[in-house]
Design a protein around this motif. Sequence first.
Motif, mmCIF file in Angstrom:
data_model
loop_
_atom_site.group_PDB
_atom_site.id
_atom_site.type_symbol
_atom_site.label_atom_id
_atom_site.label_comp_id
_atom_site.label_asym_id
_atom_site.label_seq_id
_atom_site.Cartn_x
_atom_site.Cartn_y
_atom_site.Cartn_z
ATOM 1 N N TRP A 24 40.011 55.025 45.159
ATOM 2 C CA TRP A 24 40.622 54.068 44.238
ATOM 3 C C TRP A 24 41.994 54.558 43.777
ATOM 4 O O TRP A 24 42.964 53.797 43.799
ATOM 5 C CB TRP A 24 39.695 53.850 43.031
ATOM 6 N N LEU A 27 44.429 54.412 46.824
ATOM 7 C CA LEU A 27 44.739 53.038 47.224
ATOM 8 C C LEU A 27 45.509 52.268 46.146
ATOM 9 O O LEU A 27 46.518 51.627 46.427
ATOM 10 C CB LEU A 27 43.447 52.294 47.574
ATOM 11 N N HIS A 28 45.041 52.332 44.916
ATOM 12 C CA HIS A 28 45.606 51.487 43.867
ATOM 13 C C HIS A 28 46.776 52.099 43.109
ATOM 14 O O HIS A 28 47.643 51.368 42.614
ATOM 15 C CB HIS A 28 44.524 51.077 42.873
ATOM 16 N N GLU A 90 51.209 43.564 40.179
ATOM 17 C CA GLU A 90 50.579 44.243 41.323
ATOM 18 C C GLU A 90 49.166 44.699 40.988
ATOM 19 O O GLU A 90 48.234 44.478 41.765
ATOM 20 C CB GLU A 90 51.428 45.446 41.743
ATOM 21 N N PHE A 91 48.993 45.329 39.835
ATOM 22 C CA PHE A 91 47.663 45.784 39.426
ATOM 23 C C PHE A 91 46.715 44.595 39.276
ATOM 24 O O PHE A 91 45.563 44.650 39.715
ATOM 25 C CB PHE A 91 47.731 46.569 38.114
ATOM 26 N N SER A 92 47.175 43.537 38.652
ATOM 27 C CA SER A 92 46.343 42.337 38.491
ATOM 28 C C SER A 92 45.919 41.781 39.838
ATOM 29 O O SER A 92 44.756 41.427 40.040
ATOM 30 C CB SER A 92 47.090 41.258 37.706
ATOM 31 N N ASN A 93 46.870 41.708 40.784
ATOM 32 C CA ASN A 93 46.572 41.185 42.118
ATOM 33 C C ASN A 93 45.595 42.069 42.875
ATOM 34 O O ASN A 93 44.868 41.582 43.745
ATOM 35 C CB ASN A 93 47.856 41.014 42.924
ATOM 36 N N LYS A 94 45.574 43.356 42.582
ATOM 37 C CA LYS A 94 44.636 44.290 43.219
ATOM 38 C C LYS A 94 43.255 44.262 42.567
ATOM 39 O O LYS A 94 42.355 44.960 43.004
ATOM 40 C CB LYS A 94 45.182 45.718 43.163
ATOM 41 N N ILE A 96 42.632 45.281 39.461
ATOM 42 C CA ILE A 96 42.511 46.325 38.444
ATOM 43 C C ILE A 96 42.415 45.654 37.080
ATOM 44 O O ILE A 96 43.131 44.690 36.798
ATOM 45 C CB ILE A 96 43.738 47.272 38.490
#
Length: 139
Positions: A24, A27-28, A90-94, A96
């Motif tokens: 995680w 990747l994130h 980006e975090f929201s789209n992943k 997270i």
Amino acid sequence: MTEKLLRVGTTYIPVTNVELSTEWYVLHLGAELSFKDEDKAILNLANQSIFLVKSMKGQTSNFFDVYGQERFSMTFEVNGLSALESLHTEFSNKGISVGEIEDRGHSGRNFVFLDLDGNKFDVWSELSQSFKEKYLFNS
């Protein structure tokens, strides 16, 4: 005292599954793996060494302030509001778990995100001046 503390070298983060958490973070968050065994992983992230340490379920690095609010123990910095907004998206789209971008009454803006175990982290839109001078604008 003639010597002084120069920097934070390592931060320890409790995780329940070292393998999944390592994947995680890589990747994130773009962490680089340096070492891993069944009890810990050593990652390079944001100019710091991060140890993911196998811990009991429910253990996090979070703490409660005097008002009973659960707090994060670490703030990451990005270079400006547009970088903060981009990272938030980006975090929201992943997928997270992220909080809203906040104005906390000081310079810049912040948001909070959580890892797989519920460890809370903060992101701030302002880089420290010494970091800028040393790493970004040093000719």
